[in-house]
Each structure stands twice: as structure tokens, then as C-alpha cells.
Design an enzyme around this catalytic site. Structure first.
Site, PDB file in Angstrom:
ATOM      1  N   LYS A 185      41.852 -23.974   5.642  1.00  0.00           N
ATOM      2  CA  LYS A 185      41.332 -24.813   6.403  1.00  0.00           C
ATOM      3  C   LYS A 185      41.023 -25.711   6.068  1.00  0.00           C
ATOM      4  O   LYS A 185      41.221 -26.244   4.961  1.00  0.00           O
ATOM      5  CB  LYS A 185      39.510 -23.808   5.726  1.00  0.00           C
ATOM      6  CG  LYS A 185      38.290 -24.056   6.291  1.00  0.00           C
ATOM      7  CD  LYS A 185      37.955 -25.189   7.253  1.00  0.00           C
ATOM      8  CE  LYS A 185      37.498 -26.252   5.876  1.00  0.00           C
ATOM      9  NZ  LYS A 185      37.153 -27.050   6.793  1.00  0.00           N
ATOM     10  N   GLY A 237      40.275 -31.613  -2.696  1.00  0.00           N
ATOM     11  CA  GLY A 237      39.028 -32.677  -2.421  1.00  0.00           C
ATOM     12  C   GLY A 237      37.980 -33.033  -3.068  1.00  0.00           C
ATOM     13  O   GLY A 237      38.318 -33.467  -4.732  1.00  0.00           O
ATOM     14  N   SER A 238      36.812 -33.951  -2.968  1.00  0.00           N
ATOM     15  CA  SER A 238      35.930 -34.380  -3.536  1.00  0.00           C
ATOM     16  C   SER A 238      35.256 -33.529  -5.148  1.00  0.00           C
ATOM     17  O   SER A 238      35.567 -32.028  -5.199  1.00  0.00           O
ATOM     18  CB  SER A 238      33.944 -34.955  -3.089  1.00  0.00           C
ATOM     19  OG  SER A 238      34.490 -33.550  -2.491  1.00  0.00           O
ATOM     20  N   THR A 239      35.666 -34.308  -6.518  1.00  0.00           N
ATOM     21  CA  THR A 239      34.981 -32.873  -7.222  1.00  0.00           C
ATOM     22  C   THR A 239      33.364 -32.600  -7.085  1.00  0.00           C
ATOM     23  O   THR A 239      33.542 -31.879  -7.559  1.00  0.00           O
ATOM     24  CB  THR A 239      34.218 -34.065  -8.828  1.00  0.00           C
ATOM     25  OG1 THR A 239      36.010 -35.127  -8.594  1.00  0.00           O
ATOM     26  CG2 THR A 239      34.169 -33.445  -9.835  1.00  0.00           C
ATOM     27  N   GLU A 240      32.871 -33.213  -6.561  1.00  0.00           N
ATOM     28  CA  GLU A 240      31.215 -32.263  -5.940  1.00  0.00           C
ATOM     29  C   GLU A 240      31.813 -31.070  -5.859  1.00  0.00           C
ATOM     30  O   GLU A 240      31.041 -30.054  -5.216  1.00  0.00           O
ATOM     31  CB  GLU A 240      31.023 -33.415  -5.128  1.00  0.00           C
ATOM     32  CG  GLU A 240      29.298 -33.079  -4.892  1.00  0.00           C
ATOM     33  CD  GLU A 240      28.430 -34.137  -3.608  1.00  0.00           C
ATOM     34  OE1 GLU A 240      29.201 -35.124  -3.560  1.00  0.00           O
ATOM     35  OE2 GLU A 240      28.055 -33.779  -3.237  1.00  0.00           O
ATOM     36  N   GLY A 242      34.537 -29.432  -5.492  1.00  0.00           N
ATOM     37  CA  GLY A 242      35.043 -28.857  -6.369  1.00  0.00           C
ATOM     38  C   GLY A 242      34.300 -28.243  -7.342  1.00  0.00           C
ATOM     39  O   GLY A 242      34.190 -26.591  -7.239  1.00  0.00           O
ATOM     40  N   GLU A 394      33.999 -42.862  -7.616  1.00  0.00           N
ATOM     41  CA  GLU A 394      35.188 -43.052  -6.503  1.00  0.00           C
ATOM     42  C   GLU A 394      34.258 -43.303  -5.161  1.00  0.00           C
ATOM     43  O   GLU A 394      33.561 -43.243  -4.564  1.00  0.00           O
ATOM     44  CB  GLU A 394      35.470 -41.482  -6.246  1.00  0.00           C
ATOM     45  CG  GLU A 394      36.402 -41.619  -5.706  1.00  0.00           C
ATOM     46  CD  GLU A 394      37.477 -40.257  -5.053  1.00  0.00           C
ATOM     47  OE1 GLU A 394      36.810 -39.239  -5.131  1.00  0.00           O
ATOM     48  OE2 GLU A 394      38.426 -40.479  -5.628  1.00  0.00           O
TER      49      GLU A 394
HETATM   50  P1  NAP Z   1      35.371 -33.295   0.377  1.00  0.00           P
HETATM   51  O1  NAP Z   1      34.542 -33.451   1.161  1.00  0.00           O
HETATM   52  O2  NAP Z   1      35.276 -32.506  -1.392  1.00  0.00           O
HETATM   53  O3  NAP Z   1      35.877 -31.841   1.753  1.00  0.00           O
HETATM   54  C1  NAP Z   1      37.241 -31.162   0.867  1.00  0.00           C
HETATM   55  C2  NAP Z   1      37.507 -30.012   2.350  1.00  0.00           C
HETATM   56  O4  NAP Z   1      36.372 -29.004   1.948  1.00  0.00           O
HETATM   57  C3  NAP Z   1      37.525 -30.100   3.299  1.00  0.00           C
HETATM   58  O5  NAP Z   1      38.433 -29.281   4.503  1.00  0.00           O
HETATM   59  C4  NAP Z   1      35.877 -29.772   3.834  1.00  0.00           C
HETATM   60  O6  NAP Z   1      35.674 -29.304   5.018  1.00  0.00           O
HETATM   61  C5  NAP Z   1      35.521 -28.833   2.614  1.00  0.00           C
HETATM   62  N1  NAP Z   1      34.224 -28.673   2.338  1.00  0.00           N
HETATM   63  C6  NAP Z   1      33.311 -29.161   2.110  1.00  0.00           C
HETATM   64  N2  NAP Z   1      32.511 -28.442   1.452  1.00  0.00           N
HETATM   65  C7  NAP Z   1      32.377 -27.011   1.037  1.00  0.00           C
HETATM   66  C8  NAP Z   1      32.454 -26.200   0.332  1.00  0.00           C
HETATM   67  N3  NAP Z   1      30.786 -25.990   0.691  1.00  0.00           N
HETATM   68  N4  NAP Z   1      32.825 -24.989   0.775  1.00  0.00           N
HETATM   69  C9  NAP Z   1      34.665 -25.171   1.100  1.00  0.00           C
HETATM   70  N5  NAP Z   1      34.949 -25.764   1.402  1.00  0.00           N
HETATM   71  C10 NAP Z   1      33.392 -27.349   2.008  1.00  0.00           C
HETATM   72  O7  NAP Z   1      36.425 -34.331   0.579  1.00  0.00           O
HETATM   73  P2  NAP Z   1      36.767 -35.460   1.806  1.00  0.00           P
HETATM   74  O8  NAP Z   1      36.321 -36.085   2.047  1.00  0.00           O
HETATM   75  O9  NAP Z   1      36.858 -34.260   2.853  1.00  0.00           O
HETATM   76  O10 NAP Z   1      38.359 -35.992   0.658  1.00  0.00           O
HETATM   77  C11 NAP Z   1      38.282 -36.884  -0.278  1.00  0.00           C
HETATM   78  C12 NAP Z   1      38.400 -36.714  -1.572  1.00  0.00           C
HETATM   79  O11 NAP Z   1      39.360 -35.746  -2.497  1.00  0.00           O
HETATM   80  C13 NAP Z   1      38.274 -37.734  -2.541  1.00  0.00           C
HETATM   81  O12 NAP Z   1      37.461 -37.340  -3.590  1.00  0.00           O
HETATM   82  C14 NAP Z   1      39.675 -37.244  -2.796  1.00  0.00           C
HETATM   83  O13 NAP Z   1      39.434 -37.981  -4.410  1.00  0.00           O
HETATM   84  C15 NAP Z   1      40.152 -36.216  -3.069  1.00  0.00           C
HETATM   85  N6  NAP Z   1      41.114 -36.061  -3.484  1.00  0.00           N
HETATM   86  C16 NAP Z   1      41.703 -35.983  -3.749  1.00  0.00           C
HETATM   87  C17 NAP Z   1      43.454 -34.996  -4.235  1.00  0.00           C
HETATM   88  C18 NAP Z   1      43.917 -34.896  -5.075  1.00  0.00           C
HETATM   89  O14 NAP Z   1      45.293 -34.952  -5.417  1.00  0.00           O
HETATM   90  N7  NAP Z   1      43.544 -34.880  -6.607  1.00  0.00           N
HETATM   91  C19 NAP Z   1      44.528 -35.674  -2.888  1.00  0.00           C
HETATM   92  C20 NAP Z   1      43.319 -35.619  -1.670  1.00  0.00           C
HETATM   93  C21 NAP Z   1      41.944 -36.154  -2.050  1.00  0.00           C
HETATM   94  P3  NAP Z   1      35.208 -30.206   6.217  1.00  0.00           P
HETATM   95  O15 NAP Z   1      35.890 -31.120   6.625  1.00  0.00           O
HETATM   96  O16 NAP Z   1      34.730 -28.795   7.700  1.00  0.00           O
HETATM   97  O17 NAP Z   1      33.664 -30.773   5.208  1.00  0.00           O
END
Ligand code: NAP
Length: 506
Positions: A185, A237-240, A242, A394
């Protein structure tokens, strides 16, 4: 590269075939550099998630996919790497027009990194200890014991928008290497390159082994995590979000790995070679407009070198050119969306309100030809203290906080004073001092005199609230297997099995 005039349509990719969403709805993907519509993408439903999981289940349970020999599997991985290399240009285009990443970085790094990942894991698979024989146990009697490593089953991968393709391969490559099947996804801003990647990989693997369901995280993402036929969840993705993923996984006790956010500390020691440490520190924070999880966003500098370091940073930062990411001359592209731009600008405002000094950037930029894009100048704050909002949260944008320290122990203490623990760095001419500092930093990766140096043969992941588990390297293969202990008794006579006396008195 030039923008293609036509708006492309991307259905879901399930069981080796393109198919529309069950309700035939779509959502728009726009180019963050221009605001132009790039593609219409199927808006998957819970029903589509079920279809994709059933296809992955069938491929795992009822085909020979999971039983291939390591040699056959290594060949599959090599063939995937060649197919990715052949389609590099198209993948780079789709990635750039949806994520805003520069083609210079995607073609000069990401595609090569992905090709190398599949090849690196192919080599690891050939050496992998799928079966380990244990010595005969001293108690309770002679026996032959194995430990087998087996694939987990159907894996769900949920990926972010910042580095969509590379992060998808961090999950796809080890999952396939160990004989699992996968449903991905991708983030709704950036699904295009992942869909194309699935099509490319499907030329090499049986139908159902790789599937992509696009749609909102709160709908299809949650349905995927909850699905009883999914055995593992790999989330970046984000910690939130996560935290939410972990909660949902708990419902069916799923094997879950999390790669989350960061607020990585970067320490310049007083003996550092500033001619490298300054451009290196800016490379560490401004690459991809600061939208990399491992970005070094908090820079700790010795008190007495503060002014000379800041002067050098401002001078270098002013040379970083925002522009259209499809232009190879562009240094940084836009941030992903209007919402993200507004969030970053509100952090910049918070920095000013809390008393930090803005010494560079801080504003939105209008790029000629990309007037509808979301560009922000590389931004540097000084007089930041580690308790300010801009030092704790962040921001995920091009914003650097410079924090003074008077001795190294104080710098390390502030560096570790964060909920995150993804990456850290130290700049020094003294390698012994570097190791001493690296040992004390609480982070999954520590770079000495460099930044962003991820390797496909080394693990990547976070300490503390930056995640659970590791991707890449041999550790990633372990993360996509489960272990089985198999015991074969070598005692055929009942009377010699004296341990049965624990239950039977006669
Ligand atoms: P995000 O808002 O947490 O979204 C990540 C993924 O989760 C997206 O595919 C999103 O779908 C999906 N998602 C959102 N709500 C969900 C839910 N309730 N249940 C299941 N899936 C859900 O993160 P982002 O804004 O895309 O990415 C930025 C974040 O990723 C930053 O915090 C960054 O630090 C982190 N990151 C971490 C790493 C690492 O390796 N540690 C690498 C890259 C990025 P939608 O797009 O449809 O909302």
C-alpha cells in the site's frame, strides 16, 4: 526530462494483472513542482484489499514459489535487478513527477541502489543458513535437532511518500528473497513508481507474489493490517501512524516491523575539518528538501567555533538552487504538498516565536515555470536550544537548527535527549574520539565524517521511537523468516525414555 502531456491512468495491480477498484473510483496524483495533474489512480476498497491478500495467499500456500532453491531464488533476484535497470528512466520519471525528488538523485543514486539491493540479497540468499543442525543434546536422550528458517507468508508493506520506490524495495526484496508474497500500500501522494515496479517484478515472479493496492491509509492501509490472512506488516512512515499500525497489528498478533521518524543529531567536534564538515552537514539536512527520515536536523557546534561555522553554512546554503526536479541542474525540488509546505512554514514561525535566530532562508520560493509548486528555501536557525519545538519535533522540510555546546559530553547529552534514535553523526579528525562518541550516541546508524551513507549490506533502522526492526543487509532476511525447531528422537526403546516417568509412575 520533460513532462509527458497525457494524464496516465493506473489501476490496482493484483494477481499479475491491472484491475480497476471494485467501485471504479480513482484519486488524483499531482506534480508537487507544478501542481499539474499527472495521473488518475484506482482508489482501492476493503474488498480490493481482500482480493489482493487472497491472491498473495494462494501464491504462497499453493504454488512452488516458497519452495524454490536458494540458487533459483538468487536468479529471480538477479533478473529483477536487470529488469529494474532496463526501466530506470521510466521509474525515475514517475518517481520525480509525483514525489518532487530530483532526477539527478533518482537516476544517480536511487535506481542504482535498488538494482544493487536485489543483487546484494541474491548473494546473501546463496550463503543463507536456511537449516542449522544442532549437536546431539546431553539431556534427555540422543536426538537429531534442526533449526529451519521459513518464510512468514503474506506480507503487507505500507510505505511513505518521501522515498517511495527505494523504501518499497527495502520490503519487496527481502520478502521475495525468503519466499514470501507481498501486498503493498504505497502513499497516496506517490503510488506511481511502486505500481510500475510491481509490473516490472511480475515479469519475473508468478502471479500473486507481488500486488499493489492504492487508496487511503485509513481505509486500505488499516484493512490490510487487520486482515487475518496477512502474516507480517512492514511499515515505514511517521511515528504517529506507526503507533496506530502497532495497535492494529496487536489485534491478530502480527509480526510487525516499523521504520519511523527521526530528529537526528549531528555533532561537529572542534578538531573537525570544516572544509568537509560544513558541506557534509548541509548534504545531511537539505538533500531532498529535508524530507529524508535520517536527515541531520540538529547541528551541535562548539561555542568558540559557532560564528565561523554559521558563516560558512549560510554561504554554502545560499548556493543550493531550488528548481524543477526534472531539470538535471536542480539541486532541490519542492516539498510534497501545500499542506506540508504550510506545516514547515508554521515550524519556521514557531522557531522565530521561541527566540531562535533565522540566519538563512525561511520563506517560500517561486520557481519560474513552476509557480504552482511548493518550494521552500534552505533554512538555518541559530540560538536554538534543545527544548524548542524546532529542535524536538520532526519538521520534514529544509530546516536546520544550530545548537551550541561547551563540551562534548554536553553535546552527546543533548543529542540523545529526543524520543527518536534513527541516525546520528560526528565530524572529527580523531578516529578514536569518533568511536567514543559513536558508542554513546543512541541511534541505529552513526556516520563519522559523512551523512546518508546507507548500504544495502548493512542494517538500517531506529532506536527508541524511530522504530522496531532493521531493513537491508542480512538482518532484513531474518526479518522475513520465522524459525522452526525440529526434533527427531533417536531413542526407539520405550524403557530408555526415562523422561516419560515425569508423567507415568508405572
Ligand atoms: P505517514 O503519514 O505515516 O504515512 C505513511 C504510510 O502510511 C502512507 O502509505 C499512508 O497512506 C499510510 N497510512 C496513513 N494512515 C494510516 C493508517 N491509519 N493505517 C495504515 N496506514 C496508514 O508518513 P508519510 O508522511 O508518508 O512519510 C513521512 C514520515 O515517514 C516521516 O515521519 C519520516 O521520518 C518517516 N520515514 C521513515 C523512514 C525510516 O526508514 N525510518 C524512511 C522514510 C520515511 P496515505 O498516504 O494514503 O495517507
Amino acid at each position: 526530462m520533460t513532462v509527458k502531456a497525457e494524464v496516465q491512468t493506473f489501476p490496482l495491480f493484483i494477481n499479475g494483472q491491472w484491475q480497476p477498484a471494485s467501485n471504479e473510483e480513482t484519486f488524483d496524483v499531482t506534480n508537487p513542482a507544478t501542481g499539474q495533474l499527472v495521473a488518475k489512480v484506482a482508489k482501492g476498497t476493503v474488498e480490493d484489499v481482500d482480493k489482493a491478500v487472497q491472491a498473495a495467499r494462494e501464491a504462497f500456500d499453493n504454488t512452488e514459489w516458497r519452495n524454490m532453491s536458494p540458487k533459483e531464488r538468487a536468479n529471480v533476484l538477479y533478473n529483477i535487478s536487470y529488469a529494474i535497470a532496463e526501466s530506470g528512466e521510466e521509474l525515475a520519471y514517475l518517481e520525480s513527477v509525483s514525489s518532487g525528488a530530483t532526477v539527478r538523485r533518482i537516476s544517480g543514486n536511487d535506481i542504482l541502489q535498488m538494482v544493487d539491493l536485489f543483487q546484494t540479497l541474491a548473494k546473501f540468499v546463496l550463503e543463507y543458513e536456511f537449516s542449522e543442525t544442532l549437536p546431539s543434546p546431553p539431556f534427555p536422550g540422543p536426538a537429531h535437532n534442526f533449526i529451519w528458517r521459513e518464510p512468514i507468508g503474506v506480507c503487507a508493506a505500507i510505505t511513505p511518500w518521501n522515498l517511495p520506490m527505494v523504501i518499497a524495495t527495502w520490503k519487496i526484496a527481502p520478502a521475495l528473497a525468503m519466499g514470501n508474497t507481498i501486498v503493498i500500500k504505497p502513499a497516496s501522494y506517490t503510488p506511481l513508481s511502486t505500481l510500475k515496479l510491481a509490473e516490472i517484478i511480475s515479469q519475473v515472479v508468478p502471479p500473486g507474489v507481488i500486488n499493489v493496492v492504492t487508496g487511503a491509509g485509513g481505509d486500505v492501509g488499516e484493512a490490510l493490517i487487520r486482515h487475518p490472512q496477512v502474516d507480517k506488516v512492514a511499515f515505514t512512515g511517521s511515528t504517529e501512524v506507526g503507533r496506530r499500525v502497532m495497535e492494529l497489528s496487536a489485534g491478530t498478533i502480527k509480526n510487525t516491523t516499523l521504520e519511523l521518524g527521526g530528529k537526528s543529531p549531528n555533532i561537529i567536534l572542534e578538531d573537525a575539518d570544516l572544509s568537509i564538515a560544513l558541506p557534509g552537514s548541509l548534504f545531511g539536512v537539505f538533500l531532498h528538501s529535508g524530507q529524508l527520515c535520517e536527515s541531520g536536523t540538529r547541528l551541535f557546534v562548539p561555542d568558540h567555533l559557532h560564528d565561523v561555522i554559521v558563516e560558512g553554512l549560510v554561504n554554502l546554503a545560499s548556493k543550493i538552487k531550488p528548481g524543477n526536479p526534472l531539470d538535471p541542474a536542480t539541486d532541490i525540488g519542492p516539498v510534497i504538498s501545500k499542506k506540508q509546505k504550510e506545516s514547515i512554514l508554521s515550524y519556521i514561525e514557531a522557531g522565530k516565536q521561541e527566540g531562535a535566530t533565522l540566519v538563512c532562508g525561511g520563506r517560500e520560493v517561486k520557481v519560474p515555470g513552476c509557480e504552482e509548486g511548493h518550494f521552500i528555501e534552505p533554512t538555518i536557525f541559530t540560538n536554538v536550544t534543545n527544548d524548542m519545538k524546532i529542535a524536538r519535533e520532526e519538521i520534514f522540510g529544509p530546516v536546520l537548527s544550530v545548537i551550541r555546546y561547551s563540551d562534548v559530553d554536553e553535546a552527546i547529552k543533548m543529542a540523545n535527549d529526543t524520543i527518536y534514535g534513527l541516525a546520528a553523526g560526528v565530524w572529527t579528525s580523531d578516529v578514536n574520539k569518533a568511536y567514543e562518541v559513536a558508542r554513546k550516541l543512541q541511534a541505529g546508524v552513526v556516520w563519522i565524517n559523512d551523512w546518508h551513507m546507507l548500504r544495502n549490506d548493512a542494517p538500517f533502522g531506529g532506536y527508541k521511537q524511530s522504530g522496531i526492526g532493521r531493513e537491508m543487509g542480512k538482518h532484513s532476511l531474518d526479518a522475513y523468516t520465522q524459525v522452526k525447531h525440529v526434533h527427531t528422537s533417536m531413542v526407539p526403546e520405550l524403557h530408555r525414555r526415562n523422561w516419560y516417568g515425569l508423567l507415568f509412575s508405572e
